[in-house]
Design a protein around this motif. Structure first.
Motif, mmCIF file in Angstrom:
data_model
loop_
_atom_site.group_PDB
_atom_site.id
_atom_site.type_symbol
_atom_site.label_atom_id
_atom_site.label_comp_id
_atom_site.label_asym_id
_atom_site.label_seq_id
_atom_site.Cartn_x
_atom_site.Cartn_y
_atom_site.Cartn_z
ATOM 1 N N VAL A 1 57.139 87.401 92.055
ATOM 2 C CA VAL A 1 57.528 87.357 93.477
ATOM 3 C C VAL A 1 57.447 86.215 94.167
ATOM 4 C CG1 VAL A 1 56.302 88.404 95.635
ATOM 5 C CG2 VAL A 1 55.825 89.696 93.524
ATOM 6 N N THR A 2 58.466 86.095 95.047
ATOM 7 C CA THR A 2 58.636 84.909 95.640
ATOM 8 C C THR A 2 58.234 85.251 97.205
ATOM 9 O OG1 THR A 2 60.568 84.105 94.248
ATOM 10 C CG2 THR A 2 60.314 82.880 96.354
ATOM 11 N N ILE A 3 57.493 84.020 97.762
ATOM 12 C CA ILE A 3 56.961 84.131 99.115
ATOM 13 C C ILE A 3 57.241 82.874 99.636
ATOM 14 C CG2 ILE A 3 54.899 84.378 100.426
ATOM 15 C CD1 ILE A 3 53.462 86.148 98.261
ATOM 16 N N TYR A 4 57.589 82.824 100.994
ATOM 17 C CA TYR A 4 57.622 81.742 101.746
ATOM 18 C C TYR A 4 56.909 82.014 102.875
ATOM 19 C CZ TYR A 4 61.902 80.075 99.488
ATOM 20 O OH TYR A 4 62.764 79.582 98.592
ATOM 21 N N THR A 5 56.330 80.985 103.452
ATOM 22 C CA THR A 5 55.153 81.240 104.555
ATOM 23 C C THR A 5 55.220 79.984 105.598
ATOM 24 O OG1 THR A 5 53.395 79.928 103.508
ATOM 25 C CG2 THR A 5 53.185 82.357 103.002
ATOM 26 N N ASP A 6 55.005 80.549 106.754
ATOM 27 C CA ASP A 6 54.996 79.403 107.587
ATOM 28 C C ASP A 6 53.992 79.632 108.981
ATOM 29 O OD1 ASP A 6 55.611 76.832 109.022
ATOM 30 O OD2 ASP A 6 57.468 77.621 109.743
ATOM 31 N N GLY A 7 53.404 78.542 109.660
ATOM 32 C CA GLY A 7 52.566 78.805 110.741
ATOM 33 C C GLY A 7 53.258 77.873 111.578
ATOM 34 N N ALA A 8 52.827 78.396 113.276
ATOM 35 C CA ALA A 8 53.487 77.597 114.298
ATOM 36 C C ALA A 8 52.433 77.671 115.541
ATOM 37 C CB ALA A 8 54.764 78.369 114.699
ATOM 38 N N CYS A 9 52.199 77.032 116.237
ATOM 39 C CA CYS A 9 51.453 76.750 117.445
ATOM 40 C C CYS A 9 51.889 76.086 118.320
ATOM 41 C CB CYS A 9 50.033 76.288 116.572
ATOM 42 S SG CYS A 9 48.482 76.408 117.616
ATOM 43 N N SER A 10 51.713 76.354 119.612
ATOM 44 C CA SER A 10 52.049 75.725 120.981
ATOM 45 C C SER A 10 51.053 75.045 121.302
ATOM 46 C CB SER A 10 52.502 76.822 121.706
ATOM 47 O OG SER A 10 53.254 75.935 123.004
ATOM 48 N N GLY A 11 50.609 73.798 121.222
ATOM 49 C CA GLY A 11 49.290 73.080 121.613
ATOM 50 C C GLY A 11 48.563 73.238 120.466
ATOM 51 N N ASN A 12 47.521 72.415 120.266
ATOM 52 C CA ASN A 12 46.804 72.515 118.725
ATOM 53 C C ASN A 12 45.324 72.289 119.228
ATOM 54 O OD1 ASN A 12 46.615 73.109 116.315
ATOM 55 N ND2 ASN A 12 47.045 71.203 115.479
ATOM 56 N N PRO A 13 44.437 73.241 119.796
ATOM 57 C CA PRO A 13 44.909 74.501 119.671
ATOM 58 C C PRO A 13 45.536 75.099 120.928
ATOM 59 C CG PRO A 13 42.662 74.311 120.615
ATOM 60 C CD PRO A 13 43.033 72.840 120.385
ATOM 61 N N GLY A 14 46.100 76.434 120.672
ATOM 62 C CA GLY A 14 47.072 77.022 121.536
ATOM 63 C C GLY A 14 47.392 78.161 120.868
ATOM 64 N N PRO A 15 48.449 78.924 121.863
ATOM 65 C CA PRO A 15 48.988 80.115 120.961
ATOM 66 C C PRO A 15 49.703 80.026 119.676
ATOM 67 C CG PRO A 15 50.075 79.676 123.050
ATOM 68 C CD PRO A 15 48.934 78.775 122.836
ATOM 69 N N GLY A 16 49.347 80.778 118.621
ATOM 70 C CA GLY A 16 50.234 80.545 117.535
ATOM 71 C C GLY A 16 50.686 81.764 116.759
ATOM 72 N N GLY A 17 51.446 81.455 115.688
ATOM 73 C CA GLY A 17 52.107 82.585 115.024
ATOM 74 C C GLY A 17 52.125 82.203 113.594
ATOM 75 N N TRP A 18 52.127 83.138 112.703
ATOM 76 C CA TRP A 18 52.293 82.915 111.211
ATOM 77 C C TRP A 18 53.329 84.185 110.776
ATOM 78 C CZ3 TRP A 18 51.780 87.311 108.450
ATOM 79 C CH2 TRP A 18 50.853 88.397 108.809
ATOM 80 N N ALA A 19 53.927 83.640 109.645
ATOM 81 C CA ALA A 19 55.136 84.584 109.144
ATOM 82 C C ALA A 19 54.917 84.432 107.741
ATOM 83 C CB ALA A 19 56.398 84.413 109.788
ATOM 84 N N ALA A 20 55.731 85.385 107.014
ATOM 85 C CA ALA A 20 55.680 85.680 105.713
ATOM 86 C C ALA A 20 57.020 86.256 105.187
ATOM 87 C CB ALA A 20 54.664 85.828 104.719
ATOM 88 N N VAL A 21 57.841 85.921 104.197
ATOM 89 C CA VAL A 21 58.932 86.489 103.603
ATOM 90 C C VAL A 21 58.494 86.545 102.155
ATOM 91 C CG1 VAL A 21 61.466 86.771 103.184
ATOM 92 C CG2 VAL A 21 60.637 85.699 105.180
ATOM 93 N N LEU A 22 58.455 87.898 101.626
ATOM 94 C CA LEU A 22 58.221 88.182 100.215
ATOM 95 C C LEU A 22 59.547 88.710 99.696
ATOM 96 C CD1 LEU A 22 55.538 89.150 102.321
ATOM 97 C CD2 LEU A 22 54.600 89.516 99.972
#
Length: 143
Positions: free
Chosen positions: A4-25
């Motif tokens: 399996v190949t996986i790509y991942t990433d995280g994002a944040c607006s401010g640190n701390p702040g609202p954030g998101g994560w994602a992955a594609v498998l």
């Protein structure tokens, strides 16, 4: 073992702040996208969450090529930081508690279940699936 190949990433607006994560498998002809977010978080937490959530989806032990633009994530495994953390009771080289300890512990459990090869990719450099993860992570950030 399935590969399996996986790509991942995280994002944040401010640190701390609202954030998101994602992955594609990616497995054969199948592509699965997952994402989520938190109202108050950090970029590092989102990077780790993306990897944890992606590996949790796998139904059996797999060979995994996990791609990330997070030096924090990749270097932990390439340089084996976790060995010292576990040996020293989850205290880092500065004698401080390891940040995101619970996520690291879950990630290590999953890492030990699968045969994971960690691949560092350059962020925002036109790598298709990395760019897609960035889009998904940003879209998952609470408004």
């Amino acid at each position: 073992m399935k590969e399996v190949t996986i790509y991942t990433d995280g994002a944040c607006s401010g640190n701390p702040g609202p954030g998101g994560w994602a992955a594609v498998l990616l497995y054969g002809d199948v592509t699965k996208e997952i994402s989520g977010g938190e109202a108050v978080t950090t970029n590092n937490k989102m990077e780790l969450t993306a990897a944890v959530e992606a590996l949790k989806i796998l139904k059996e032990p797999c060979r995994v090529n996990l791609h990330s633009d997070s030096a924090y994530l990749i270097n932990c495994f390439k340089e084996k930081w976790y060995v010292g953390w576990e040996k020293n009771g989850w205290v880092n080289s500065k004698k401080e508690p390891v940040a995101n300890k619970e996520l690291w512990q879950e990630l290590l459990r999953l890492y030990r279940t699968h045969d994971v090869h960690w691949v560092k990719v350059k962020g925002h450099a036109g790598v298709h699936w990395n760019e897609r993860c960035d889009e998904l992570a940003r879209a998952a950030m609470p408004k």
